[in-house]
Design an enzyme around this catalytic site. Structure first.
Site, PDB file in Angstrom:
ATOM      1  N   PRO A   2      55.980  22.524 -56.536  1.00  0.00           N
ATOM      2  CA  PRO A   2      56.376  22.000 -57.844  1.00  0.00           C
ATOM      3  C   PRO A   2      55.162  21.751 -58.729  1.00  0.00           C
ATOM      4  O   PRO A   2      54.139  21.228 -58.275  1.00  0.00           O
ATOM      5  CB  PRO A   2      57.086  20.691 -57.493  1.00  0.00           C
ATOM      6  CG  PRO A   2      57.581  20.899 -56.104  1.00  0.00           C
ATOM      7  CD  PRO A   2      56.532  21.740 -55.439  1.00  0.00           C
ATOM      8  N   GLU A   3      55.281  22.162 -59.986  1.00  0.00           N
ATOM      9  CA  GLU A   3      54.201  21.945 -60.933  1.00  0.00           C
ATOM     10  C   GLU A   3      54.531  20.753 -61.827  1.00  0.00           C
ATOM     11  O   GLU A   3      55.533  20.067 -61.628  1.00  0.00           O
ATOM     12  CB  GLU A   3      53.964  23.226 -61.746  1.00  0.00           C
ATOM     13  CG  GLU A   3      53.492  24.390 -60.878  1.00  0.00           C
ATOM     14  CD  GLU A   3      53.004  25.566 -61.691  1.00  0.00           C
ATOM     15  OE1 GLU A   3      52.704  25.404 -62.890  1.00  0.00           O
ATOM     16  OE2 GLU A   3      52.924  26.676 -61.131  1.00  0.00           O
TER      17      GLU A   3
END
Length: 292
Positions: A2-3
């Site tokens: 996840p960014e």
């Protein structure tokens, strides 16, 4: 992994349920995730009120009323979900195999009892603790650059960091000391929006006097816009990522280059296809015709 937009989406999803709640019990179903849980973590947080939920780069910050902070990183497959005894907006069905529910926050809220569960099949995420007054000294936050949101990221700042650099633009943008939380997906998207090659030398976007060229102004704007658009869309549902309510993020349907190798470029009248190269072990997707 996840960014930033995914972590920000999780923060926004959890905040209404967690802010102002009392941690009655912290249930740890194993001794570790990527790292062992901090010694005495339960005793340090139980009975405390959650003052607010914050974020720094890709880290979720659960800020307590005594100034302490619980730090969470989602790793590759970590996710939170909310369970409420009272049906309503925060009542969501199980969306994960509960054998991977490694951490459970048992909360007391004005609306009743609530549980927030951290699920992580691969266990690459972690939970850490920052004592009151020690936040600025936390190693993961030391030297991080500005956030790529709002107006905190400026072209003149990037000009200072890029001046004289022969480093490829893609690599320079992924440096967390330059921009905090900006990851591979959104760098590819921002470079396409600004028509800049990922292989271009970062220093070429700066004038001899150290000022940002027009291209760097456009790149800065594109970074802010692609992050804002991704947050508004709820992030990107790649691999194991889910929002706090178990639903998917939908920004992946708007990808212009990422994961689109061999497909037509979406720039009007381009007519060329998206290519892929590997930079520092990571896939870069771009249009060689549009991005110079």
């Amino acid at each position: 992994m996840p960014e930033l937009p995914e972590v920000e989406t999780v923060r926004r999803g959890l905040a209404p349920s967690m802010e102002g709640a009392v941690i009655e019990r912290l249930q740890l179903n194993r001794p570790d995730l990527r790292f062992p849980f901090p010694a005495g973590l339960q005793a340090r947080v139980e009975g405390k009120t959650i003052a607010s939920l914050g974020r720094r780069a890709k880290y979720l910050l659960i800020e307590l009323d005594d100034g302490a902070v619980i730090v969470s990183h989602l790793g590759m497959s970590g996710s939170f979900r909310i369970e409420d005894d009272v049906p309503g907006i925060f009542h969501h069905p199980r969306g994960k195999d509960e054998k991977h529910d490694h951490v459970v926050f048992h909360l007391r809220t004005p609306e009743g009892a609530r549980r927030v569960l951290y699920n992580d099949p691969r266990r690459f995420g972690f939970l850490d603790f920052i004592a009151p007054g020690d936040r600025d000294a936390y190693p993961a936050f030391a030297g991080l650059g500005p956030e790529p949101t709002g107006n905190s990221l400026r072209a003149d700042y990037l000009a200072e960091r890029f001046a004289g650099k022969a480093q490829p633009l893609k690599s320079a943008l992924l440096d967390q000391k330059v921009i905090a939380g900006l990851g591979n997906i959104y760098v590819c998207e921002a470079l396409w929006r600004s028509h800049l090659s990922p292989e271009r030398k970062a220093g070429t976007l700066v004038t001899p006097e150290g000022r940002p060229r027009t291209e760097l102004e456009l790149l800065t704007q594109s970074i802010r816009e692609v992050i804002a658009d991704a947050i508004a869309a709820g992030g990107s549902s790649l691999k194991d990522y889910r929002q706090a309510d178990g639903s998917l993020g939908y920004f992946q349907h708007s990808f212009s280059v990422y994961g689109r190798e061999g497909e037509m470029c979406r720039t009007q009248d381009c007519g060329c296809t998206i290519g892929r190269i590997v930079q520092a072990g990571r896939s870069t997707f771009y249009c060689a015709a549009c991005q110079r």
